[in-house]
Design an enzyme around this catalytic site. Structure first.
Site, PDB file in Angstrom:
ATOM      1  N   TYR A 170       0.846  -1.199   0.000  1.00  0.00           N
ATOM      2  CA  TYR A 170       0.000   0.000   0.000  1.00  0.00           C
ATOM      3  C   TYR A 170       0.877   1.242   0.000  1.00  0.00           C
ATOM      4  CZ  TYR A 170      -4.946  -0.706  -0.133  1.00  0.00           C
ATOM      5  OH  TYR A 170      -6.203  -0.936  -0.580  1.00  0.00           O
TER       6      TYR A 170
ATOM      7  N   GLU B 104      -0.547   4.771  -0.591  1.00  0.00           N
ATOM      8  CA  GLU B 104      -1.362   5.970  -0.864  1.00  0.00           C
ATOM      9  C   GLU B 104      -0.511   7.214  -0.624  1.00  0.00           C
ATOM     10  OE1 GLU B 104      -4.965   5.634   1.407  1.00  0.00           O
ATOM     11  OE2 GLU B 104      -5.764   4.074   0.084  1.00  0.00           O
TER      12      GLU B 104
ATOM     13  N   ASP C 250      -6.282  14.128 -25.200  1.00  0.00           N
ATOM     14  CA  ASP C 250      -6.195  12.708 -24.837  1.00  0.00           C
ATOM     15  C   ASP C 250      -5.462  12.027 -25.995  1.00  0.00           C
ATOM     16  OD1 ASP C 250      -6.597   9.995 -24.523  1.00  0.00           O
ATOM     17  OD2 ASP C 250      -8.688  10.176 -23.911  1.00  0.00           O
TER      18      ASP C 250
ATOM     19  N   THR D 101      -3.190   6.613 -22.284  1.00  0.00           N
ATOM     20  CA  THR D 101      -3.025   5.275 -21.743  1.00  0.00           C
ATOM     21  C   THR D 101      -1.558   4.920 -21.964  1.00  0.00           C
ATOM     22  OG1 THR D 101      -3.688   4.376 -23.871  1.00  0.00           O
ATOM     23  CG2 THR D 101      -5.368   4.444 -22.149  1.00  0.00           C
TER      24      THR D 101
ATOM     25  N   LYS E 162      -1.052   1.366 -25.480  1.00  0.00           N
ATOM     26  CA  LYS E 162      -1.345   1.346 -26.925  1.00  0.00           C
ATOM     27  C   LYS E 162      -0.017   1.513 -27.665  1.00  0.00           C
ATOM     28  CE  LYS E 162      -6.166   2.793 -26.428  1.00  0.00           C
ATOM     29  NZ  LYS E 162      -6.452   3.512 -25.169  1.00  0.00           N
TER      30      LYS E 162
ATOM     31  N   ARG F 251      -1.087  -2.052 -19.111  1.00  0.00           N
ATOM     32  CA  ARG F 251      -2.356  -1.320 -19.151  1.00  0.00           C
ATOM     33  C   ARG F 251      -2.347  -0.274 -18.044  1.00  0.00           C
ATOM     34  NH1 ARG F 251      -5.185  -4.107 -22.628  1.00  0.00           N
ATOM     35  NH2 ARG F 251      -6.845  -2.597 -22.624  1.00  0.00           N
TER      36      ARG F 251
HETATM   37  N1  DSN Z   1     -10.157   3.851 -26.789  1.00  0.00           N
HETATM   38  C1  DSN Z   1     -10.693   2.517 -26.933  1.00  0.00           C
HETATM   39  C2  DSN Z   1     -10.045   1.902 -28.117  1.00  0.00           C
HETATM   40  O1  DSN Z   1      -9.534   2.684 -28.865  1.00  0.00           O
HETATM   41  O2  DSN Z   1     -10.094   0.707 -28.377  1.00  0.00           O
HETATM   42  C3  DSN Z   1     -10.541   1.831 -25.675  1.00  0.00           C
HETATM   43  O3  DSN Z   1     -11.089   2.661 -24.688  1.00  0.00           O
END
Ligand code: DSN
Length: 426
Positions: free
Chosen positions: A47, A49, A193, A219, A222, A228
């Site tokens: 933990y 935090e 984003d 994220t 990708k 993830r």
């Molecule tokens: N953004 C979605 C995708 O592109 O597959 C996942 O949230």
């Protein structure tokens, strides 16, 4: 304790599925073995935090070092002054930015989901469209490119507090300068984003959002090819405009408010095992090997778009600047659903996707989204894009012929054998 052969058996089956197929889901990738191994570690027991050097638990001296390493590395990748590596996902990262910069009920302006946007950019079925008042811009029918005039008109009329740019199914670059000008004219923040094209932005292959956007989220799994998870970045910190002060009466900076918005605002304990893996992935982003990879993504996507166009496929906007393309299948008399399901049988994996001004439901759709980050990691080059598109075309032109589909499935397996995936795993 006895080994759970049931679950580990399924994990092995998934490995084989990934090995034998052609992975074209634009948001997926194959993280390196060291990134994967770093995820399965004893830091999951801890933990922590709070933040490095200011935690609510003892025994954080080691996880402090990994989290700081992740922060320092990603700041270097994007030349940023601020990074928060704790968001559990991209959605959590976006939720934290909204919590930091907005009040419930404030207006936000994002790209319509049906035009390539994301659920967290104001969709009425998502928290972003329930807690905030969403408004949308789209793409131009004639060109398939972002309609900045519409963005400006809606911004002028509705005076949103935040303009959100970035997409899940948009193959062109963004004009961040124009977006910032629109935002400044109505006193809005800009959040980019960049979950999808982050890896190309990291290597200066696309426009730089950091120069113009107050907040950038992504994220990490990708194009960034990490575990993830999510991150929040700012190139320049700035004083909060809400008058929030520290105990000495000094105005707090946004970085302080952002950290507070992640924890305790939207999350509890950070996933320090995942943060360790993020640190490994961010180290990989700094290598020349990754630079070569990012360039290859862009070249492969362009080669793939060319191969589709030469077979009469209709790519929205006529091509791609990044790692993906959106294909309208209406001139081929196919729905996205049928295409996805039939390609699945040939072990070619992608997703059905609404195209702009689609006349079909999101469960059926008129299109497919095709992305190359994962096959580029496998080692496929421009010349293989022609082969992959050949397979796709053969299946789509014979959706009711099981023999053709089985033949392609065999050809896919043979091709992918030449590009071993995780050979160390046996
Ligand atoms: N953004 C979605 C995708 O592109 O597959 C996942 O949230």
């Amino acid at each position: 304790m006895q080994k759970d052969t049931q679950v580990f058996g399924l994990i092995h089956q998934e490995l084989e599925r990934q090995r034998n197929g052609i992975e074209l889901i634009a948001s997926e990738n194959f993280a390196s073995l060291q990134v994967i191994q770093a995820m399965g570690n004893v830091m999951t027991n801890k933990y922590a935090e709070g933040y490095p050097g200011r935690r609510y638990y003892g025994g954080c001296e080691i996880v402090d070092q990994t989290e700081q390493l992740a922060i320092d590395r990603i700041k270097k990748v994007f030349n940023c002054g601020y990074a928060n590596v704790q968001p559990h996902s991209g959605a959590q990262a976006n939720a934290s930015v909204y919590l930091c910069a907005l009040k419930a009920g404030d207006k936000i302006l994002g790209l319509d989901l049906s035009m390539g946007g994301h659920l967290t950019h104001g969709s009425p079925v998502n928290f972003s469209g329930k807690l905030y008042q969403p408004f949308f811009y789209g793409v131009k029918k004639e060109t398939g490119t972002i309609d900045y005039d519409q963005m400006e008109a809606v911004a002028q009329k509705e005076k949103p507090k935040m303009i959100v740019c970035g997409a899940s199914a948009y193959s062109r670059d963004w004009d961040y300068k124009r977006i910032r000008e629109i935002a400044d004219s109505v006193g809005a923040f800009v959040m980019a984003d960049i979950a999808h094209p982050a890896g190309l932005i990291a290597k200066n292959l696309l426009n730089d959002p950091f120069e113009y956007c107050h907040f950038v989220t992504s994220t990490t799994h990708k194009t960034l090819r990490g575990p993830r998870g999510g991150i929040i970045l700012m190139r320049h910190d700035f004083e909060n405009p809400f008058g929030v002060k520290d105990p000495k009466g000094n105005i707090r900076t946004m970085s302080h408010l952002m950290d507070m918005a992640v924890f305790p605002g939207t999350q509890g304990g950070p996933l320090e095992h995942i943060i360790a893996s993020k640190a490994v992935a961010f180290g990989e982003l700094l290598t020349d090997e990754y630079t070569v990879y990012a360039k290859q993504i862009q070249s492969n996507a362009q080669a793939m778009a060319k191969a589709f166009i030469s077979r009469g496929y209709n790519i929205i906007s006529g091509g791609t600047d990044n790692h993906l393309m959106l294909i309208d299948l209406r001139n081929k008399n196919l729905t996205g659903k049928k295409a996805q399901e039939t390609l699945d049988k040939a072990h070619i994996t992608l997703n059905k996707n609404a195209v702009p001004f689609d006349d079909k439901s999101p469960f059926v759709t008129s299109g497919i989204r095709v992305g190359v980050p994962a096959i580029t990691t496998r080692g496929l080059k421009e010349e293989h894009m022609e082969v992959v598109v050949g397979f796709i075309d053969k299946v789509l032109m014979n959706v009711n012929d099981e023999n053709v589909i089985a033949t392609v499935r065999g050809e896919v397996k043979e091709l992918m054998k030449q590009f071993p995936l995780y050979p160390e795993l046996g």
